[in-house]
Design an enzyme around this catalytic site. Sequence first.
Site, short mmCIF file in Angstrom:
data_model
loop_
_atom_site.label_atom_id
_atom_site.label_comp_id
_atom_site.label_asym_id
_atom_site.label_seq_id
_atom_site.Cartn_x
_atom_site.Cartn_y
_atom_site.Cartn_z
N ASN A 137 2.33 -13.03 -0.98
CA ASN A 137 2.69 -12.18 0.17
C ASN A 137 4.09 -12.58 0.62
O ASN A 137 4.73 -13.47 0.03
CB ASN A 137 1.66 -12.35 1.30
CG ASN A 137 1.80 -11.31 2.39
OD1 ASN A 137 1.89 -10.11 2.11
ND2 ASN A 137 1.87 -11.73 3.63
N LYS A 138 4.58 -11.92 1.65
CA LYS A 138 5.94 -12.12 2.15
C LYS A 138 6.32 -13.59 2.25
O LYS A 138 5.51 -14.42 2.67
CB LYS A 138 6.06 -11.44 3.51
CG LYS A 138 7.39 -11.54 4.21
CD LYS A 138 8.56 -11.08 3.36
CE LYS A 138 8.44 -9.70 2.80
NZ LYS A 138 9.36 -9.44 1.66
N ARG A 161 10.24 -2.76 -8.16
CA ARG A 161 10.02 -4.06 -7.51
C ARG A 161 8.92 -4.76 -8.31
O ARG A 161 7.89 -4.18 -8.59
CB ARG A 161 9.60 -3.89 -6.03
CG ARG A 161 10.73 -3.39 -5.15
CD ARG A 161 10.37 -3.46 -3.67
NE ARG A 161 10.52 -4.80 -3.13
CZ ARG A 161 10.12 -5.15 -1.91
NH1 ARG A 161 9.51 -4.28 -1.13
NH2 ARG A 161 10.31 -6.38 -1.47
N CYS A 180 4.94 -10.82 8.67
CA CYS A 180 5.41 -9.63 7.96
C CYS A 180 4.83 -8.37 8.59
O CYS A 180 4.42 -8.37 9.75
CB CYS A 180 5.14 -9.68 6.46
SG CYS A 180 6.17 -8.45 5.58
N ASP A 239 0.48 -8.79 -1.39
CA ASP A 239 1.14 -7.99 -2.43
C ASP A 239 0.42 -8.14 -3.75
O ASP A 239 0.48 -7.25 -4.60
CB ASP A 239 2.60 -8.42 -2.57
CG ASP A 239 3.42 -7.84 -1.43
OD1 ASP A 239 3.48 -8.48 -0.37
OD2 ASP A 239 3.93 -6.71 -1.60
N GLY A 280 0.83 -1.21 0.00
CA GLY A 280 0.00 0.00 0.00
C GLY A 280 0.86 1.25 0.00
O GLY A 280 0.62 2.20 -0.77
C1 RUB Z 1 5.59 -6.54 2.54
C2 RUB Z 1 4.51 -7.58 2.60
C3 RUB Z 1 3.16 -7.12 3.13
C4 RUB Z 1 2.29 -6.68 1.96
C5 RUB Z 1 1.02 -5.98 2.43
O1 RUB Z 1 6.74 -6.99 1.89
O2 RUB Z 1 4.64 -8.71 2.16
O3 RUB Z 1 2.53 -8.16 3.80
O4 RUB Z 1 2.99 -5.78 1.13
O5 RUB Z 1 1.38 -4.82 3.14
P1 RUB Z 1 8.00 -6.01 1.78
P2 RUB Z 1 0.40 -3.57 3.29
O6 RUB Z 1 8.40 -5.64 3.16
O7 RUB Z 1 9.04 -6.80 1.05
O8 RUB Z 1 7.56 -4.80 0.97
O9 RUB Z 1 -0.85 -4.11 3.91
O10 RUB Z 1 1.14 -2.64 4.21
O11 RUB Z 1 0.18 -2.99 1.95
#
Ligand code: RUB
Length: 314
Positions: A207-208, A62, A128, A197, A22
Amino acid sequence: MKLMSVPETAEKIKSMEIRGAGRIARAAAEALRDHALSLKATNLPGFVAEMEKAADMLVATRPTAVSLPNAVHIVMAGLGEARTAEDARLALVRKADGFIDTSRHAVEKIAQFGARHIRDGDTILTHCNSEVALGCIIEAHRQGKEIEVFATEVRPRNQGHITIRTLDDAGIKTNFIVDSAVRSFINDIDLVIVGADAVTVNGAVVNKIGTSMVAHTAKEARVNMMVATETYKFAPRTVIGELIRIEERTPDEVLLPAIANTLPHVTVRNPAFDVTPAEYIDLIVTEAGAIPPQMAYVIIREYLGWDIAEFQKP
Ligand code: RUB
């Protein structure tokens, strides 16, 4: 406030100073908006060409988080009907501000919806650092539900440290565990909540790295697994068969070069994300409501609303 240039934002996304799907999406929208405002180009083709260069630079940072190309696509759509460079600039700024606003509202809405799935007395596991997953947990706590969290460390980049700081700041009782301890504690867990992601048309969640192992462990233990994600993390191009590229990061995130250099037969592999199939996921909570993962196609068609012909452009 100092505006960040497109190369600066791109570098921060690459180095993960800006991270999380996000935040990456909002940072890209902001960078495009600021670039549009600072561009000197006065003719439309020149302006569009400069903006496209900037968009490409951001998207190339990325490869996995679909929120990034989706956000760029939404913002760049502002250029579509402009007749002059000035029209284009205004339309792009409007789209960028609109996207940032929608994104922030989505996080709040998901927290509201997601918190309803958390019961008083629940113990939750998260992996994560996801602002939407944490949003649900913090909202449940704010509503007065007595909850406890298990948060993983998240090797190799330790995003778990950010998670435990946020949970601690919110006053939530938290247990910090190494990634490999998930199975040892799974019987203490009532609900797993993670972010995403990318979500593919068949309901798989990217996701992670380690998320699919957590999901597998939860499934075996009959613990529900909920994914919290904004609709703009669904991947439209998976409808036409495109796969999500899993980012593989540098070996030195995992092993110090001084050690790696003494091990000529060892190759370090460092994928940053993995894929959890739909059958391991009980529910996906979006700002448009909760869906079973098998309904991902509906979100892509109805909420992202992109024309299939558009995907087929090279
Ligand atoms: C971050 C990750 C998060 C998602 C969702 O990976 O896997 O779980 O991006 O995050 P990285 P959000 O640290 O490699 O970017 O809900 O904050 O969008």
